[in-house]
Design an enzyme around this catalytic site. Structure first.
Site, PDB file in Angstrom:
ATOM      1  N   LYS A 155      27.974 -33.816 -15.876  1.00  0.00           N
ATOM      2  CA  LYS A 155      26.546 -33.584 -16.119  1.00  0.00           C
ATOM      3  C   LYS A 155      25.666 -33.841 -14.918  1.00  0.00           C
ATOM      4  CE  LYS A 155      27.555 -34.638 -20.738  1.00  0.00           C
ATOM      5  NZ  LYS A 155      28.928 -34.836 -20.179  1.00  0.00           N
ATOM      6  N   LYS A 169       0.967 -33.884  15.066  1.00  0.00           N
ATOM      7  CA  LYS A 169       2.098 -33.192  14.472  1.00  0.00           C
ATOM      8  C   LYS A 169       1.761 -32.421  13.200  1.00  0.00           C
ATOM      9  CE  LYS A 169       5.674 -32.899  15.612  1.00  0.00           C
ATOM     10  NZ  LYS A 169       6.871 -33.696  15.310  1.00  0.00           N
ATOM     11  N   GLN A 202      32.758 -36.495 -18.602  1.00  0.00           N
ATOM     12  CA  GLN A 202      31.375 -36.955 -18.671  1.00  0.00           C
ATOM     13  C   GLN A 202      30.696 -36.838 -17.294  1.00  0.00           C
ATOM     14  OE1 GLN A 202      30.355 -40.359 -21.266  1.00  0.00           O
ATOM     15  NE2 GLN A 202      29.921 -41.441 -19.362  1.00  0.00           N
ATOM     16  N   THR A 217      21.600 -12.085  17.777  1.00  0.00           N
ATOM     17  CA  THR A 217      22.987 -12.451  17.477  1.00  0.00           C
ATOM     18  C   THR A 217      23.282 -13.625  18.405  1.00  0.00           C
ATOM     19  OG1 THR A 217      23.978 -11.021  19.155  1.00  0.00           O
ATOM     20  CG2 THR A 217      23.636 -10.044  16.967  1.00  0.00           C
ATOM     21  N   GLU A 276      12.849 -27.908   6.144  1.00  0.00           N
ATOM     22  CA  GLU A 276      13.933 -28.832   6.494  1.00  0.00           C
ATOM     23  C   GLU A 276      14.648 -29.342   5.247  1.00  0.00           C
ATOM     24  OE1 GLU A 276      12.701 -31.498  10.074  1.00  0.00           O
ATOM     25  OE2 GLU A 276      10.880 -30.824   9.082  1.00  0.00           O
ATOM     26  N   SER A 303       2.579 -36.472  10.646  1.00  0.00           N
ATOM     27  CA  SER A 303       3.381 -37.586  11.130  1.00  0.00           C
ATOM     28  C   SER A 303       2.595 -38.875  10.953  1.00  0.00           C
ATOM     29  CB  SER A 303       3.701 -37.378  12.609  1.00  0.00           C
ATOM     30  OG  SER A 303       4.025 -38.606  13.226  1.00  0.00           O
ATOM     31  N   SER A 355      26.418 -42.922 -20.928  1.00  0.00           N
ATOM     32  CA  SER A 355      25.901 -41.722 -20.245  1.00  0.00           C
ATOM     33  C   SER A 355      24.487 -41.387 -20.694  1.00  0.00           C
ATOM     34  CB  SER A 355      26.832 -40.523 -20.504  1.00  0.00           C
ATOM     35  OG  SER A 355      26.987 -40.308 -21.900  1.00  0.00           O
TER      36      SER A 355
HETATM   37  N1  ARG Z   1      29.398 -38.772 -23.439  1.00  0.00           N
HETATM   38  C1  ARG Z   1      30.619 -38.043 -23.553  1.00  0.00           C
HETATM   39  C2  ARG Z   1      30.690 -36.922 -22.492  1.00  0.00           C
HETATM   40  O1  ARG Z   1      29.718 -36.667 -21.905  1.00  0.00           O
HETATM   41  C3  ARG Z   1      30.697 -37.410 -24.901  1.00  0.00           C
HETATM   42  C4  ARG Z   1      32.081 -37.157 -25.363  1.00  0.00           C
HETATM   43  C5  ARG Z   1      32.774 -38.447 -25.640  1.00  0.00           C
HETATM   44  N2  ARG Z   1      34.041 -38.209 -26.253  1.00  0.00           N
HETATM   45  C6  ARG Z   1      34.948 -39.146 -26.365  1.00  0.00           C
HETATM   46  N3  ARG Z   1      36.061 -38.821 -26.930  1.00  0.00           N
HETATM   47  N4  ARG Z   1      34.754 -40.361 -25.892  1.00  0.00           N
HETATM   48  O2  ARG Z   1      31.704 -36.351 -22.237  1.00  0.00           O
END
Ligand code: ARG
Length: 463
Positions: A325, A283, A322, A155, A290, A277, A23
């Site tokens: 994020k 244009k 994970q 409306t 948009e 354009s 990650s």
């Molecule tokens: N990169 C992981 C996450 O974003 C961190 C936690 C990992 N924990 C584990 N037990 N493998 O969630």
């Protein structure tokens, strides 16, 4: 380079496993908050006498060095750095040896990542709220500048009644004001520390989650370690608030697209906020508006992602988490950019007052005012509605104008016909919160007051 967890394993992890589970490419943006949270954890270990003062100094010094390397680009990531937490701890241990290896005592990446994400989200929520406040300010400025200018209110996208332009702009102001409220309320639930929950059940060491929570500026600490490491409600809630804000930007964008078309001609976009354009030389396109519309779809996708990731998870931490994020970061980035872009677009737009007034000055736009005139003469509204509807129908079928029909009608006459004069109907919107000049005065005051209260509230939030 060994993994953090190599002790339990016979061989090296497969490269394809690392490629799939890593990650770091996206959680590297947690580096700064990871260091902040780690320093607080070090101070907690010292208070609990798990480490001594000299060890704490060495670890904190090592973390400073890691921070400096990350800042000046000399930090070298290695393939076993599956996430930013691993990378920081690995480098710290390289720098400080055995003492650095004490950092993770009583801590798991499960409570660590939840803490980092809450710290990051806490600051991001304040940033987005500030962006929304700025756009509200632009709406308020434009509303003030609009004076008595009016346009058709719609409306079903059919002309309904004239409304003051300021009133129309402030409608968007109030939607954003609810977005800011929602972000502030979500902030309170983000601002709880999960640090000290460990992997899922706490620890046998005498660590105090409340003390680290205070250290990190959190309003409080978790009550339940299982909940602390598996709760991502705050992510879902913040993305929802962002998605709704994105929807508000999208609705504003849609109006810019319509109103800047030749068919409407109500606004002229500034060249700096328009695009051309590649083929059609004439244009001038409203791409910002948009994209405000298009990106709302993407942020709604982020909301769907987090809800679906969460829905099947048993307690407590699962690696699925994970996946929280990228949708969160994307929603924050896109809505922040959208608020800035929409502020620039709106601030630089020219409103074509004459075109708007002309579109609003159709006699039928005063139909309900004629009916209300009859009501003031004691006629039941339903009867009045039918009478005026009949006159409108007659005028549409050709021959006489609505005005002359009104003038010659026994229930109306010249006084009533004056209601149809250009610019008059909008002045008759006198009820509180209505679209005319009298209630607008009060609304402008209320909007300025609400904005200043919201500014203070946002300024008081912990970043
Ligand atoms: N990169 C992981 C996450 O974003 C961190 C936690 C990992 N924990 C584990 N037990 N493998 O969630």
């Amino acid at each position: 380079m060994p993994t953090l967890w190599h002790g339990r394993f016979d061989g090296e992890p497969d490269e394809a496993l690392l490629a799939y589970t890593v990650s770091l490419p996206f959680d590297v943006r947690l580096a700064e908050v990871d260091l902040v949270a780690s320093r607080a954890h070090v101070r907690g270990l010292l208070r609990a006498a798990v480490i001594d003062g000299a060890e704490s100094e060495l670890i904190l010094g090592g973390l400073d060095q890691v921070e400096a390397e990350l800042a000046d680009g000399t930090f070298i990531f290695v393939p076993a750095d599956e996430d930013i937490h691993t990378a920081v701890e690995r480098r710290l241990t390289e720098l400080t040896g055995d003492v650095g290896a004490k950092l993770h005592t009583g801590r798991s990446r499960n409570d660590q990542v939840a803490t980092d994400l809450r710290l990051y989200t806490r600051a991001a929520v304040v940033g987005v709220a500030e962006g929304a406040l700025n756009l509200q300010q632009v709406l308020l400025d434009q509303a003030r500048a609009a004076g008595q200018s009016y346009l058709p209110g719609y409306t079903h996208l059919q002309r309904a009644q004239p409304v003051l332009l300021a009133h129309h702009l402030l409608a968007h102001f109030w939607a954003l004001s609810r977005d800011v409220d929602r972000l502030c309320e979500a902030h309170a639930r983000v601002n709880i520390s999960p640090l000290g929950a460990g992997a899922l059940a706490g620890t046998s060491l005498p660590l105090d989650p409340h003390a680290t929570a205070r250290d990190l500026g959190f309003a409080g600490a978790f009550h339940n370690s299982l909940d602390a490491v598996s709760d991502r409600d705050f992510v879902a809630e913040v993305i929802f608030s962002l998605a709704l804000c994105g929807v508000h930007l999208s609705r504003m964008g849609e109006e810019f697209v319509l109103f800047s078309s030749d068919e409407f001609g109500f606004v002229t976009l500034d060249d700096a906020w328009s695009t051309g354009s590649s083929m059609l030389p004439q244009k001038k396109n409203p791409d910002v508006a948009e994209l405000a519309r298009g990106k709302a779809g993407r942020v709604i996708g982020d909301l769907t992602t987090i809800l679906v990731v969460l829905k099947g998870l048993p307690l407590a931490y699962n690696r699925d988490l994970q996946e929280d994020k990228e949708p969160l970061f994307d929603a924050i980035d896109q809505v922040s950019l959208g608020l800035t872009a929409m502020s620039g677009l709106l601030a630089s737009t020219t409103f074509n007052h004459g075109v708007m007034a002309q579109a609003a000055d159709t006699p039928a736009g005063a139909a309900v005012d004629l009916a209300e005139y009859l009501v003031s003469q004691g006629v039941p509204f339903r009867t009045a509605h039918t009478i005026v509807g009949g006159l409108v129908r007659q005028s549409l079928s050709g021959g006489e104008t609505l005005r002359s029909l009104v003038e010659s009608h026994p229930d109306f006459g010249g006084e009533a016909a004056a209601i149809l004069d250009a610019g008059v109907p909008v002045t008759r919107r006198t009820s509180p919160g209505g679209a005319g000049p009298v209630p607008l005065e009060a609304q402008l005051i209320a909007a300025a007051e609400a904005l200043s209260v919201a500014r203070q509230r946002v300024a008081s939030l912990q970043r």
